[in-house]
Motif scaffolding. Structure first.
Motif, mmCIF file in Angstrom:
data_model
loop_
_atom_site.group_PDB
_atom_site.id
_atom_site.type_symbol
_atom_site.label_atom_id
_atom_site.label_comp_id
_atom_site.label_asym_id
_atom_site.label_seq_id
_atom_site.Cartn_x
_atom_site.Cartn_y
_atom_site.Cartn_z
ATOM 1 N N ALA A 1 34.724 38.063 41.403
ATOM 2 C CA ALA A 1 34.364 36.935 40.539
ATOM 3 C C ALA A 1 33.803 37.417 39.207
ATOM 4 N N ARG A 2 33.173 38.581 39.186
ATOM 5 C CA ARG A 2 32.591 39.118 37.948
ATOM 6 C C ARG A 2 33.620 39.828 37.078
ATOM 7 N N GLU A 3 34.742 40.211 37.652
ATOM 8 C CA GLU A 3 35.725 40.991 36.898
ATOM 9 C C GLU A 3 36.340 40.200 35.755
ATOM 10 N N ARG B 1 40.287 34.744 37.840
ATOM 11 C CA ARG B 1 41.654 35.258 37.717
ATOM 12 C C ARG B 1 41.920 36.433 38.638
ATOM 13 N N ALA B 2 40.881 37.143 39.018
ATOM 14 C CA ALA B 2 41.081 38.277 39.923
ATOM 15 C C ALA B 2 41.607 37.832 41.279
ATOM 16 N N PHE B 3 41.339 36.589 41.647
ATOM 17 C CA PHE B 3 41.791 36.086 42.942
ATOM 18 C C PHE B 3 43.248 35.647 42.912
ATOM 19 N N THR B 4 43.801 35.456 41.727
ATOM 20 C CA THR B 4 45.184 34.983 41.617
ATOM 21 C C THR B 4 46.098 35.991 40.936
ATOM 22 N N GLY C 1 44.382 45.615 40.665
ATOM 23 C CA GLY C 1 43.986 45.803 39.274
ATOM 24 C C GLY C 1 44.864 46.735 38.489
ATOM 25 N N SER C 2 46.036 47.106 39.011
ATOM 26 C CA SER C 2 46.938 48.034 38.325
ATOM 27 C C SER C 2 47.955 47.236 37.508
ATOM 28 N N GLY C 3 47.799 47.237 36.193
ATOM 29 C CA GLY C 3 48.774 46.555 35.342
ATOM 30 C C GLY C 3 48.349 45.140 35.008
ATOM 31 N N THR C 4 48.822 44.657 33.885
ATOM 32 C CA THR C 4 48.461 43.324 33.413
ATOM 33 C C THR C 4 49.516 42.287 33.757
ATOM 34 N N SER C 5 50.769 42.701 33.891
ATOM 35 C CA SER C 5 51.837 41.779 34.224
ATOM 36 C C SER C 5 52.814 42.463 35.163
ATOM 37 N N ALA C 6 53.572 41.644 35.885
ATOM 38 C CA ALA C 6 54.517 42.195 36.849
ATOM 39 C C ALA C 6 55.627 42.965 36.158
#
Length: 414
Positions: free
Chosen positions: A371-373, A378-381, A135-140
């Motif tokens: 799944a709730r995040e 998207r949290a899984f990928t 969960g650290s950061g939105t993009s690589a």
């Protein structure tokens, strides 16, 4: 005379056996009849031969028989007790040859070399991937820029000690176990020792077995690696122990759970601290999900072999294009494998990101929270793009190095 007849009967049976079974079963200098005579003369029970069992000779001394009437009766009784096994009863025990054993050593060496090269190529990508999964950061790209600005280039190699000391030997075990299982499957089903001629399902089965075999060691190594990759501060061994009263320093940032993030100097320091304060079981958190993930080594090896054969159709094995095709097949196998297992790997990362002082994060709770995040799972990928970019060079050089070392080893052996 009876001994000569028995030897003649045994020789006739050996001559009519299938050629692969015409191996010496009894010592050449000792016949079955003479063994039975010696046992009878020594007071032992008559010796019955059959079922492919080798006779036991320990503790039996040869006793010369005097030419008396009683000894003649003993000779006739011992000869009658000898039963020559039939071809159907003969069940030889197959022992690995020196050639097979040396090939297994080459498998281990090739896996070690390929794993070492793969670690150096892929660890910077793996660090970015682990932080994105947590969960650290939105993009690589944005995460990479922040990491370079705040921590420097050396931060990309955080936790590399664990893959070098753990995953490289583990890769050696994976490839060595894979090669050993594959050759035994080929021998059992009569496909020979050449893996290139064996059906794809045998490569899949050998890879799955190798993945399950190495999962416990990988779990411990990746736990320490995750703890280091999620540590944003860089501290020496003296600095992490410089807390009040000699206690451990904690991070200024909160951990994944409610417990404060304990700082470690490196992966080895992490492993020793966790085992000493929380027990050996703490570094094996996530073992069940790791087993589920690593059984897909079967897909990895099977996909590689199938792609390599498809690319090599119409070419000889010694074709100069083989290294290129091998690298391409490895890249394809790696990308396909990560697409399949990435959601499982994301769950494993969340479980292993927790501090050892916190309760174990159960798989179902982790899946529910992820799944709730974010919508659409998207949290899984998260971090999949970085992982696929990493998979291309890592798997290409791993299989390329593996094939090169295997070819060198077989050439030296020949």
């Amino acid at each position: 005379m009876m001994e000569g007849l028995a030897q003649a009967g045994l020789g006739e049976w050996l001559a009519h056996r299938p050629s692969p079974l015409r191996a010496a079963r009894l010592p050449d200098a000792v016949s079955a009849t003479s063994v039975a005579c010696r046992l009878s003369a020594a007071g032992g029970a008559p010796l019955l031969l059959g079922g492919g069992k080798r006779p036991a000779f320990g503790g039996v001394a040869a006793t010369p028989l005097a030419p008396t009437r009683s000894s003649a009766r003993t000779l006739r009784g011992a000869s009658a007790a000898v039963r020559v096994p039939s071809a159907a009863e003969h069940q030889p025990v197959r022992v690995a040859s020196a050639f097979e054993l040396s090939l297994e050593l080459v498998d281990f060496a090739a896996g070690c070399a390929g794993g070492c090269v793969g670690v150096f190529v892929g660890h910077p990508f793996d660090t970015i991937k682990t932080r994105m999964q947590n969960g650290s950061g939105t993009s690589a790209v944005s995460l990479f820029r922040q990491q370079m600005k705040r921590e420097g280039v050396r931060s990309l190699l955080k936790g590399i000690e664990t893959p070098l000391l753990g995953n490289v030997p583990v890769q050696s075990i994976v490839f060595g176990t894979y090669g050993g299982i594959l050759r035994r499957l080929g021998a059992y089903y009569g496909d020979g020792l050449d893996g290139g001629d064996q059906p794809i399902w045998q490569h899949v089965a050998a890879g799955a077995g190798a993945g399950l075999f190495q999962a416990p060691a990988v779990t411990a190594a990746e736990y320490c690696k995750c703890q280091m990759q999620l540590q944003f501060e860089t501290r020496s061994r003296q600095e992490v122990r410089a807390g009040a009263g000699g206690s451990r320093q904690v991070s200024s940032m909160t951990g994944v759970g409610n417990a404060p993030k304990v700082l470690y100097a490196n992966s080895i320091d992490c492993a020793s601290y966790v085992v000493r304060h929380h027990g050996p079981a703490a570094i094996f958190r996530g073992l069940s999900v790791t087993l589920l993930r690593d059984v897909t080594y079967g897909q990895w090896f099977g996909q590689y072999e199938w792609t390599k054969r498809w690319l090599m159709r119409g070419h000889e094995a010694e074709s100069p294009m083989f290294p290129i095709y091998s690298a391409l097949a490895g890249a394809v196998a790696g990308v396909c494998g990560w697409v399949i297992i990435f959601p499982v790997d994301s769950v494993k990362t969340r479980i292993q990101a927790r501090q050892a002082s916190e309760p174990t994060y159960r798989i179902r709770d982790c899946i529910r929270d992820m799944a709730r995040e974010e919508p659409m799972g998207r949290a899984f990928t998260r971090g999949l793009g970085v992982c696929l970019v990493r998979a291309l060079p890592v798997n290409a050089v791993t299989f390329l190095t593996y094939e090169a070392v295997m070819a060198l080893g077989q050439e030296l052996h020949a």
